[in-house]
Each structure stands twice: as structure tokens, then as C-alpha cells.
Design a protein around this motif. Structure first.
Motif, PDB file in Angstrom:
ATOM      1  N   MET A 181       0.827  -1.220   0.000  1.00  0.00           N
ATOM      2  CA  MET A 181       0.000   0.000   0.000  1.00  0.00           C
ATOM      3  C   MET A 181       0.855   1.260   0.000  1.00  0.00           C
ATOM      4  N   LEU A 182       2.117   1.106   0.450  1.00  0.00           N
ATOM      5  CA  LEU A 182       2.982   2.281   0.594  1.00  0.00           C
ATOM      6  C   LEU A 182       3.619   2.678  -0.734  1.00  0.00           C
ATOM      7  N   THR A 183       3.831   3.976  -0.907  1.00  0.00           N
ATOM      8  CA  THR A 183       4.653   4.411  -2.041  1.00  0.00           C
ATOM      9  C   THR A 183       6.097   4.551  -1.568  1.00  0.00           C
ATOM     10  N   SER A 184       6.302   4.535  -0.224  1.00  0.00           N
ATOM     11  CA  SER A 184       7.638   4.665   0.369  1.00  0.00           C
ATOM     12  C   SER A 184       8.270   3.279   0.531  1.00  0.00           C
ATOM     13  N   ASN A 185       9.585   3.274   0.834  1.00  0.00           N
ATOM     14  CA  ASN A 185      10.250   2.008   1.178  1.00  0.00           C
ATOM     15  C   ASN A 185       9.935   1.673   2.621  1.00  0.00           C
ATOM     16  N   LEU A 186       9.510   0.450   2.853  1.00  0.00           N
ATOM     17  CA  LEU A 186       9.226   0.026   4.234  1.00  0.00           C
ATOM     18  C   LEU A 186      10.487  -0.590   4.854  1.00  0.00           C
ATOM     19  N   ASN A 187      10.834  -0.141   6.044  1.00  0.00           N
ATOM     20  CA  ASN A 187      11.914  -0.755   6.857  1.00  0.00           C
ATOM     21  C   ASN A 187      11.253  -1.256   8.131  1.00  0.00           C
ATOM     22  N   ILE A 188      11.719  -2.387   8.643  1.00  0.00           N
ATOM     23  CA  ILE A 188      11.133  -2.895   9.889  1.00  0.00           C
ATOM     24  C   ILE A 188      12.226  -3.142  10.919  1.00  0.00           C
ATOM     25  N   ALA A 189      12.019  -2.613  12.120  1.00  0.00           N
ATOM     26  CA  ALA A 189      12.959  -2.803  13.225  1.00  0.00           C
ATOM     27  C   ALA A 189      12.486  -3.981  14.077  1.00  0.00           C
ATOM     28  N   LEU A 190      13.427  -4.900  14.349  1.00  0.00           N
ATOM     29  CA  LEU A 190      13.107  -6.100  15.140  1.00  0.00           C
ATOM     30  C   LEU A 190      13.958  -6.106  16.407  1.00  0.00           C
ATOM     31  N   GLY A 191      13.387  -6.481  17.525  1.00  0.00           N
ATOM     32  CA  GLY A 191      14.178  -6.603  18.752  1.00  0.00           C
ATOM     33  C   GLY A 191      14.889  -7.944  18.769  1.00  0.00           C
ATOM     34  N   LEU A 192      16.220  -7.911  18.623  1.00  0.00           N
ATOM     35  CA  LEU A 192      16.987  -9.153  18.788  1.00  0.00           C
ATOM     36  C   LEU A 192      17.359  -9.306  20.259  1.00  0.00           C
ATOM     37  N   GLU A 193      17.641  -8.215  20.896  1.00  0.00           N
ATOM     38  CA  GLU A 193      18.021  -8.105  22.321  1.00  0.00           C
ATOM     39  C   GLU A 193      19.379  -8.744  22.594  1.00  0.00           C
ATOM     40  N   THR A 194      19.460 -10.068  22.638  1.00  0.00           N
ATOM     41  CA  THR A 194      20.763 -10.718  22.875  1.00  0.00           C
ATOM     42  C   THR A 194      20.759 -12.113  22.263  1.00  0.00           C
ATOM     43  N   VAL A 195      21.948 -12.564  21.855  1.00  0.00           N
ATOM     44  CA  VAL A 195      22.024 -13.941  21.354  1.00  0.00           C
ATOM     45  C   VAL A 195      22.468 -14.910  22.445  1.00  0.00           C
ATOM     46  N   ASN A 196      22.658 -14.418  23.672  1.00  0.00           N
ATOM     47  CA  ASN A 196      22.925 -15.359  24.768  1.00  0.00           C
ATOM     48  C   ASN A 196      21.608 -16.098  25.035  1.00  0.00           C
ATOM     49  N   PRO A 197      21.548 -17.412  24.745  1.00  0.00           N
ATOM     50  CA  PRO A 197      20.258 -18.103  24.797  1.00  0.00           C
ATOM     51  C   PRO A 197      19.604 -18.094  26.182  1.00  0.00           C
ATOM     52  N   GLU A 198      20.425 -18.229  27.241  1.00  0.00           N
ATOM     53  CA  GLU A 198      19.820 -18.234  28.593  1.00  0.00           C
ATOM     54  C   GLU A 198      19.262 -16.865  28.958  1.00  0.00           C
ATOM     55  N   ILE A 199      20.013 -15.842  28.578  1.00  0.00           N
ATOM     56  CA  ILE A 199      19.557 -14.487  28.915  1.00  0.00           C
ATOM     57  C   ILE A 199      18.330 -14.119  28.061  1.00  0.00           C
ATOM     58  N   LEU A 200      18.341 -14.556  26.815  1.00  0.00           N
ATOM     59  CA  LEU A 200      17.182 -14.266  25.952  1.00  0.00           C
ATOM     60  C   LEU A 200      15.915 -14.872  26.556  1.00  0.00           C
ATOM     61  N   LYS A 201      16.064 -16.079  27.092  1.00  0.00           N
ATOM     62  CA  LYS A 201      14.926 -16.736  27.734  1.00  0.00           C
ATOM     63  C   LYS A 201      14.487 -15.964  28.980  1.00  0.00           C
ATOM     64  N   LEU A 202      15.469 -15.556  29.750  1.00  0.00           N
ATOM     65  CA  LEU A 202      15.187 -14.801  30.972  1.00  0.00           C
ATOM     66  C   LEU A 202      14.451 -13.492  30.663  1.00  0.00           C
ATOM     67  N   LEU A 203      14.737 -12.916  29.491  1.00  0.00           N
ATOM     68  CA  LEU A 203      14.117 -11.638  29.141  1.00  0.00           C
ATOM     69  C   LEU A 203      12.618 -11.758  28.874  1.00  0.00           C
ATOM     70  N   ASN A 204      12.124 -12.995  28.780  1.00  0.00           N
ATOM     71  CA  ASN A 204      10.683 -13.222  28.570  1.00  0.00           C
ATOM     72  C   ASN A 204      10.190 -12.655  27.243  1.00  0.00           C
ATOM     73  N   LYS A 205      11.083 -12.621  26.274  1.00  0.00           N
ATOM     74  CA  LYS A 205      10.740 -12.089  24.949  1.00  0.00           C
ATOM     75  C   LYS A 205       9.861 -13.073  24.181  1.00  0.00           C
ATOM     76  N   GLN A 206       9.868 -14.328  24.653  1.00  0.00           N
ATOM     77  CA  GLN A 206       9.076 -15.397  24.022  1.00  0.00           C
ATOM     78  C   GLN A 206       9.452 -15.557  22.554  1.00  0.00           C
ATOM     79  N   MET A 207      10.754 -15.552  22.343  1.00  0.00           N
ATOM     80  CA  MET A 207      11.283 -15.663  20.989  1.00  0.00           C
ATOM     81  C   MET A 207      12.579 -16.463  21.037  1.00  0.00           C
ATOM     82  N   THR A 208      12.817 -17.275  20.015  1.00  0.00           N
ATOM     83  CA  THR A 208      14.104 -17.960  19.914  1.00  0.00           C
ATOM     84  C   THR A 208      14.941 -17.266  18.841  1.00  0.00           C
ATOM     85  N   LEU A 209      16.215 -17.622  18.791  1.00  0.00           N
ATOM     86  CA  LEU A 209      17.053 -17.032  17.745  1.00  0.00           C
ATOM     87  C   LEU A 209      16.589 -17.496  16.369  1.00  0.00           C
TER      88      LEU A 209
END
Ligand code: SF4
Ligand SMILES: [Zn+2]
Length: 316
Positions: free
Chosen positions: A148-176
Motif C-alpha cells: 500500500m505504501l509508495t515509500s520504502n518500508l523498513n522494519i525494526a526487530l528486537g533481537l536483544e541478545t544472542v545469549n540463549p539463557e539471557i534471551l529466555k530470561l528476558l521473557n521475549k518469548q522468541m528464539t534465535l
């Protein structure tokens, strides 16, 4: 790294430790500003940011305080276009605009799908439109909005950290893997993506904070991300203050932010920015905080390594 906190961290605990939300109005964005940013093509251009008021994000990440300016219920159809109109009337003419909604643009309980056409029409004069989204909510809706856009769409994603234990602790509910799939989906569909990376989340020492932020930059670029923003972790949302009190979280140092940004820029894989908001929080030395902040701003804009600040606080 502390093996784990003996302090219980789960979804309900994170929510229960919050303070009050700020008072917000569904027809008015809770903030807007204009800042300089280095674009993907290498120019330094003014970019607008509109902080949209909408329903709170369904994820409850440990470090997040964005819920403070959200509503409990979805805003009515038409409210988001009203907010954009309201902010654009107050901004100068710009080529790039970020719509940050304290959650995910493609969360239909935050931004009603029925509003996409009007939002796209309001943004028709922009070259670039940047929105943010949780990686697990990246799907066909992104393509629908892009088309629908005439502009270029960019999307920002939260990666936060690739330390798997810390990522889990962050409760982001996301895997790498979730992150990599989202990034790949965007690349395949010619949508530029950027990643938010945390500097020193809880349970990490200063050195580990630097190490994991750098590994996160590596992972982001290898997943097809075009731009990384390094965010020093703050307290202020209730549970982070509690973790700080218990010694399970310490604010990172501004020097570490400089190191990670230098590392990322040297890679030459894409743009690497420091979040330079309120950096006084991360420095114990009044003599050089402003100089270090200016250095980071200059590195953000030039994507070149600026000579380090010399100060007694870093003398060996
Ligand atoms: S996904 Fe983003 S907005 Fe939602 S809770 Fe996590 S950090 Fe906050
Ligand atoms: Zn100093």
C-alpha cells in the motif's frame, strides 16, 4: 555470568512490579521528534519519529518500560491516522519517518488493519517508513502494508541478545530461530530490517555485556539485518529496579557502548548506531560524559571511528 537469579522472574511477576501508566489520549501520539540519522545510502538526513499511542504490547519483556504510554484496550479505527496527522502537522517536511508504537506495528490489536490504507496515504510523500515489530509477528501483513505504501518500508526487530539463557530470561518469548526466520522473510521480500541489541542485560558482567552485544551484532548481520542499534539497558520499570537492588543487574558503562559501536562499525556489514538518549545514566565521570556522547553521535552519523576521548577516568 551469575548462573541464575534466585529472584523469581516470570510474566506475572514482571507485570505485578510495574508502577502506574501515564495518562494518554487515543487521538494524540504520546511523543514526536526529529533527529538526524545516517541513511542506508550514506546521507545524513532528518528523520521524524512519531510515538504512537495504542494498546499495550502482549509480550512482557523483562527490560521493557514501553507499556507506560499505552492504553489497556485497542484504540478505535481512525485513531492512529489521527495521531499521524496530528504529528505531521507539527513537523517540518521530511523524507523519512519512524512510527514507533511501543510494541508491534503488525499487532492488529495495536494498529487496526482497517487503518493501513489511510496510514499509507498519509505517508505517501516519505521516501522511507520505518516501523517496529516483534519477530514472531512478521508475516504476510507486512507485505500487505508494504504494497500500500509508495515509500520504502523498513522494519525494526528486537533481537536483544544472542545469549540463549539471557534471551529466555528476558521473557521475549522468541528464539534465535524465530528472529532468523523473520529476518530472512523480510530479506526475501526486499524489506530492509534493523535490529535492536541490548548492552548488558541482567546477570552479565560488564565484559560479558560487551561480548554478548558484539556476538549479537554478528548474528544480526549474518541473518540479513542491515542496521543495528545498541541500547544500553536501563532500570525504571519496577522489576529491573528490584534486580538492580539485588545486584543481579548493573547499568552498563558508556565506555562499553563506545566499544561495541566501534566493533560494529569496523565490521562494515551495515550501519551501527548507539542509542544516545540520556547517556549520563551510564557514566560516573562528569568531565567526559558530554564528550563521549558527542563522540557516539558523530560515529552514528559518520559510521567512522572517531578518536577516543581522553580523560582521567580511563587512565590506567
Ligand atoms: S516486544 Fe518490545 S514492546 Fe513488547 S514487551 Fe518486548 S520490548 Fe516491550
Ligand atoms: Zn571521564
Amino acid at each position: 555470568m551469575n548462573e541464575k537469579s534466585d529472584f523469581l522472574i516470570n510474566d506475572s511477576r514482571i507485570v505485578s512490579m510495574r508502577g502506574n501508566k501515564n495518562s494518554v489520549v487515543p487521538q494524540i501520539p504520546y511523543g514526536w521528534l526529529v533527529e538526524k540519522e545516517r541513511t542506508a545510502s550514506g546521507n545524513i538526513e532528518e528523520t521524524g519519529i512519531i510515538f504512537l499511542t495504542n494498546r499495550e504490547c502482549p509480550f512482557h519483556c523483562l527490560m521493557c518500560d514501553l507499556w507506560k504510554n499505552t492504553t489497556d484496550e485497542s484504540v478505535p479505527v481512525g485513531a492512529i491516522p489521527d495521531q499521524i496527522r496530528y504529528a505531521l502537522e507539527k513537523m517540518p517536511s521530511l523524507k523519512h519517518i519512524k512510527l514507533y508504537n511501543s510494541g508491534s506495528f503488525f499487532d492488529v490489536r495495536a494498529i487496526p488493519e482497517a487503518d493501513y490504507p489511510e496510514i499509507a496515504w498519509l505517508l505517501k510523500d516519505f521516501e522511507t517508513v520505518i516501523v517496529e515489530c516483534h519477530p514472531r509477528l512478521i508475516n504476510e501483513k507486512c507485505l500487505k502494508f508494504r504494497d500500500m505504501l509508495t515509500s520504502n518500508l523498513n522494519i525494526a526487530l528486537g533481537l536483544e541478545t544472542v545469549n540463549p539463557e539471557i534471551l529466555k530470561l528476558l521473557n521475549k518469548q522468541m528464539t534465535l530461530d524465530d528472529f532468523a526466520k523473520a529476518s530472512e522473510f523480510l530479506s526475501e521480500n526486499k524489506i530492509r530490517s534493523r535490529a535492536f541489541i541490548l548492552l548488558r542485560p541482567p546477570l552479565l558482567s560488564e565484559a560479558e555485556g560487551i561480548y554478548w552485544a558484539e556476538r549479537s551484532v554478528d548474528f544480526a548481520f549474518s541473518s540479513g539485518i542491515e542496521c543495528c542499534t545498541i541500547i544500553p539497558v536501563r532500570a525504571g520499570n519496577g522489576i529491573m529496579d528490584k534486580l538492580m537492588e539485588k545486584g543481579d543487574f548493573n547499568l552498563p558503562d558508556i565506555n562499553s557502548l563506545e566499544k561495541v559501536v566501534e566493533y560494529g562499525i569496523r565490521l562494515k556489514k551495515g550501519r551501527v548506531f548507539a542509542d544516545t538518549w540520556d547517556l549520563g545514566l551510564f557514566s560516573k565521570c562528569e568531565k567526559c560524559t558530554k564528550k563521549r556522547t558527542d563522540r557516539l553521535v558523530e560515529m552514528n552519523l559518520t559510521q567512522k571511528i572517531v578518536p577516543p576521548v581522553e580523560c582521567t577516568c580511563t587512565e590506567k
